[in-house]
Design a protein around this motif. Structure first.
Motif: not given
Ligand code: 0A1
Ligand code: ZN
Length: 876
Positions: A452-460
């Motif tokens: 199961t792929p893990v998708v990590e998101v951050s933003d600015d």
């Protein structure tokens, strides 16, 4: 299993069959002591084979008694062929020949429920995946497709109904009290789609007129006592037939479509050409005995089997590694069908819940495999959530990437190009690519890489530039087949919410945008954004991944109230509850006092007060993440902490929201006016969700409500919900009384008795293992009936984590005992029961040792291939 460990079969070793069977004529003489099977196979060498003058190796189980073998009308003697445990080999054959074979089998002794067997006195078959080789010698592989003619001879008194695939062409009487019937199936098919049924069955008839105006006879066969449980399946079948015409342009092809209900069945149902065979639990229904969930399940399964007529039968699999070609696609089709028949969002929530708990757990365990596995020891072990559910998610992603219109062009091309063929998942993708012009090159990795792929998101957000950026990273944990993974092509559906909770326009009026993740790390920039937005990520669960984004509780409450994507509104609630419960689990483990954060109470207050919401959605929003989901997310699973914390949260919420819950209960309860429609189902689901919270308060006045609901219910949804709440409560005499009343009322109905067994098997009370053992000792229990085994042993070991994982290890010992006994009777059911033990590495060291010891105990005995594969891979 020590001697002769079974060998693995590899996809890379695939070779086209050296022989083909153009015509298969079968003749069955069904008898009480034995059944005689005569076959006449018109065969030839395969011009596409590069194996020259290879010998013919027919599959055939050891249990087959070979009576006679003839080549072009001449008897072959023992020296003309070789036989081993699995096959019969004949060398030096001409290019074209007729092989005739007489075998003797004993269906009445067949407890494996593969091949030809008996269920309640009726003969029936289950040939997928490799059951035909238990009937006669054959090329039992899906890329050998043949037309079949089948003659069945049996005693008329006991077997008035004689069925097989295709159309009935002739029938007659014999003087000895026997009669016969001949069936002809004009469509080429592999042996796994062969079926035969003979028994004392009643039938319910209906018909369907196809879009081109052909009239198809629909016929449901059941045992006489079940005649009042046929309407729903027939109505579901007609809806499926119409839907497949409308959505896929697929019409039914024979003049008759039959379904038979049988009590002894390993799986849910089977799509045999023109003659579907169903586990009675997946087809029989009426309101008094079937829950709303049961009705919906039946509609979905009837649709699933019917849809296989094109996705599976007309176009089938080249080999069993391609299983998801038919199963993933057909699950996607049945899910869309159910979504169109009911609530799309609710259906999606249910499917994703199953995927995220059970399939993600499979991906993280010793049996993890790609959607297209590269090897197997026993193919029956690969009818998995990965092949079915994740396979369906992969097809869904193709639908997302192509859009509905191009996807339809792709499926049209696929069916047209491959009609009558046995093909691969790659052929399916190629058709999608060719029709749409969209490159699915990298996308193909979903078929070959497990995990199961893990998708990590951050933003600015840059206010000055009015620019919002999402940084996205993907990685996939190691699985048995490979430590390192190439990046997947992941369609990430994203929306951005402003401070009022409205969707921002992401260009051309679009409020949801598909971001194409194709690299390990990527950045996506949104220009012209006036203020810091809140991202709504992975809308509709657009890919089977674990999404990480550091949402605050406040943001989640906001999404729950405002997200225009119904799935994500629900998922925000789940995230909020998971975050809080994970904190509480660690508080519990460290002996700290448990205190529930107010945010969940506030969120649930809003949900319960919002009268504009669909009650089905409210019920879903109220449902706390399951123990299984919390376990899947845990680093080290602590079943006791998970159970106690979940109960604590439920009770705290019930206390805080008593008034609103009571309103919801009263407002949605309808007495004596049963209806089966979306609105009534939704109201019952909310009513019973509310009651389940209220019962945690352990107040006598609530018990009375539940008892009243139990006694006055005019439908199984309400009666069973009340029964299970009372039976799992601490009100000792009341629980015993309810259980015994229910049994008195329903003891004649085996499907309801199964539900009664499951209620007891899933009780979190400390005496539940003792109860399960006591129920097993009663005459109603039968180890050769898979529905009974699943209802009691399966439910206890698979759905009652807190009792199965008792600290003394007795749950593990119990399961091992059952597997050892069952493996000799029915290897498929034994190996499926093993699943909870295979997850031993996820628990604390004490439990690990106890679970491992039981796996080793199982391994020390003689084992079927099925169980050997599961246990040996778990211990590796
Ligand atoms: N093909 C059927 C289910 C099925 C699966 C496996 C079996 O034996 C190993 C038998 C039937 C379906 O998808 O409905
Ligand atoms: Zn299927």
């Amino acid at each position: 299993m020590s001697k002769d460990n079974p060998r693995a079969i590899h996809l890379k070793d695939y070779r086209v069959p050296p022989f083909l069977i153009d015509r298969t004529e079968l003749h069955f003489e069904l008898g009480e002591k034995a059944t005689l099977v005569k076959s006449r196979l018109s065969m030839r060498r395969n011009p596409d084979s590069d194996e020259g003058d290879a010998a013919l190796q027919l599959h055939g189980d050891t249990s087959l008694v070979l009576r006679r073998l003839q080549l072009d009308g001449k008897d072959l003697s023992v020296s003309d062929y070789q036989r081993d445990d699995e096959s019969l080999t004949i060398a030096q054959l001409p290019d074209n020949f007729v092989l005739e074979c007489v075998t003797l089998i004993k269906p009445q002794e067949n407890t494996s429920l593969e091949g030809l067997y008996k269920s309640n006195g009726m003969f029936c078959t289950q040939c997928e995946a490799e059951g035909f080789r238990k009937i006669t010698f054959y090329l039992d592989r899906p890329d050998v497709m043949s037309v079949f003619t089948t003659t069945i001879v049996a005693n008329r008194q006991d077997y008035p109904v004689l069925l097989s695939n295709g159309n009935p062409v002739e029938q007659g009487e014999q003087e000895d009290g026997r009669h016969w019937c001949r069936w002809d199936d004009p469509f080429k098919k592999p042996a796994y789609l062969f079926a035969l049924v003979a028994g004392k069955l009643e039938q319910v008839d209906d018909s369907f007129t196809t879009q081109s105006g052909r009239e198809v006879a629909l016929r449901l066969f059941v045992e006489p006592q079940n005649l009042d449980k046929c309407d729903h399946a027939l109505a579901s079948l007609k809806r499926s037939m119409a839907w497949d015409e409308q959505v896929y342009g697929r019409e039914y092809d024979l003049d008759i479509f039959m379904i038979v209900a049988v009590d002894h069945f390993n799986m849910g149902a089977m799509e045999n050409k023109g003659l579907n065979i169903f586990n009675s639990s997946c087809v029989l229904a009426n309101p008094a005995t079937t829950t709303d969930a049961g009705f919906q399940r039946i509609e979905g399964i009837v649709g699933h089997e019917y849809f296989h007529n094109w996705s599976g039968n007309r176009v089938t699999c080249r080999d069993w590694f391609q299983l998801s070609l038919k199963e993933g696609f057909t699950v996607f089709r049945d899910a869309e069908f159910s979504a169109d028949m009911g609530s799309r969002t609710v259906k999606r929530i249910e499917d994703v819940s199953l995927l995220r708990t059970a399939q993600f757990a499979e991906d993280a365990g010793p049996m993890a495999h790609p959607v297209r596995p590269a090897s197997y020891i026993e193919i029956s072990n690969f009818y998995t959530l990965t092949v079915y559910e994740k396979g369906a998610e992969v097809v869904r992603m193709i639908h997302t990437l192509l859009g509905a219109e191009q996807f339809r062009k792709g499926s049209d091309l696929y069916f047209e190009r491959h009609d009558g063929q046995a093909v691969t998942t790659d052929d399916f993708i190629q058709a999608m690519e060719d029709a749409s012009g969209i490159d699915l090159g990298q996308f193909r990795r979903w078929y070959s890489q497990a995990g199961t792929p893990v998708v990590e998101v951050s933003d600015d957000y840059d206010a000055e530039q009015r620019r919002y950026r999402l940084k996205v990273r993907q990685h996939c944990p190691a699985t048995p087949e490979s430590d390192s993974k190439q990046p997947f092509h992941i369609p990430l559906a994203v929306g951005l919410l402003d401070e009022q909770g409205n969707d921002l326009d992401l260009g051309d009026g679009q409020t949801t945008k598909i971001l194409h993740l194709t690299e390990a790390e990527q950045e996506f920039v949104f220009e012209g954004i006036d203020s810091q937005p809140l991202p709504s990520l992975l809308r509709g669960f657009s890919a089977p991944v674990k999404l990480r984004y550091p949402y605050s509780a406040e943001q989640l409450v906001f999404l729950m109230a405002h997200d225009s994507d119904g799935f994500n509104r629900w998922d925000a609630g789940q995230r909020l509850a998971v975050d809080l419960m994970q904190g509480l689990i660690s508080d519990y483990q460290q002996g700290r006092e448990l205190v529930l954060d107010r945010s969940l109470v506030e969120a649930y207050t809003k949900v319960l007060s919002d009268r504009s919401l669909d009650p089905a959605m409210v019920a879903k929003l109220l449902l706390l993440p399951s123990e299984a989901y919390l376990a899947e997310l845990a680093e080290v699973i602590d079943p006791e902490a998970i159970h106690l914390v979940r109960e604590f949260v439920k009770r705290e919420l019930a206390q805080a929201l008593q008034g609103l819950l009571m309103d919801a209960y009263r407002h949605n309860r309808s007495e004596g006016d049963y209806q089966l429609n979306a609105d009534a189902i939704a109201r019952r689901s909310l009513q019973n969700a509310a009651l389940s919270y209220l019962m945690t308060l352990e107040q006598p006045r609530i018990l009375v409500l539940a008892q009243h609901q139990f006694a006055s219910a005019d439908n199984m949804t309400d009666q069973l919900a009340a029964l299970s709440l009372i039976a799992h409560s601490g009100f000792e005499s009341e629980r015993q009384q309810a259980l015994s009343e229910f049994y008195q009322q329903w003891q004649q109905d085996p499907l309801v008795v199964n539900q009664w067994l499951s209620v007891q098997a899933t009780s979190p009370r400390d005496d539940s293992l003792t109860q399960v053992k006591a129920l097993m000792a009663q005459p109603l229990f039968d180890l050769t009936n898979p529905n009974r085994v699943r209802a009691l042993i399966g439910a206890f070991c698979g759905q009652n984590a807190v009792q199965f994982h008792r600290a003394d290890g007795e749950g593990y010992r119990f399961l091992a005992d059952q597997v050892i006994a069952l493996d000799k009777l029915n290897p498929q059911i034994a190996s499926r029961l093993l699943t909870p033990l295979t997850r031993w590495k996820r628990y604390d060291s004490r439990r690990q040792a106890l679970m491992r010891a039981q796996l080793e105990r199982i391994m020390a005995g003689e084992l079927s291939k099925d169980s050997y594969e599961i246990v040996s891979k778990s211990l590796a």
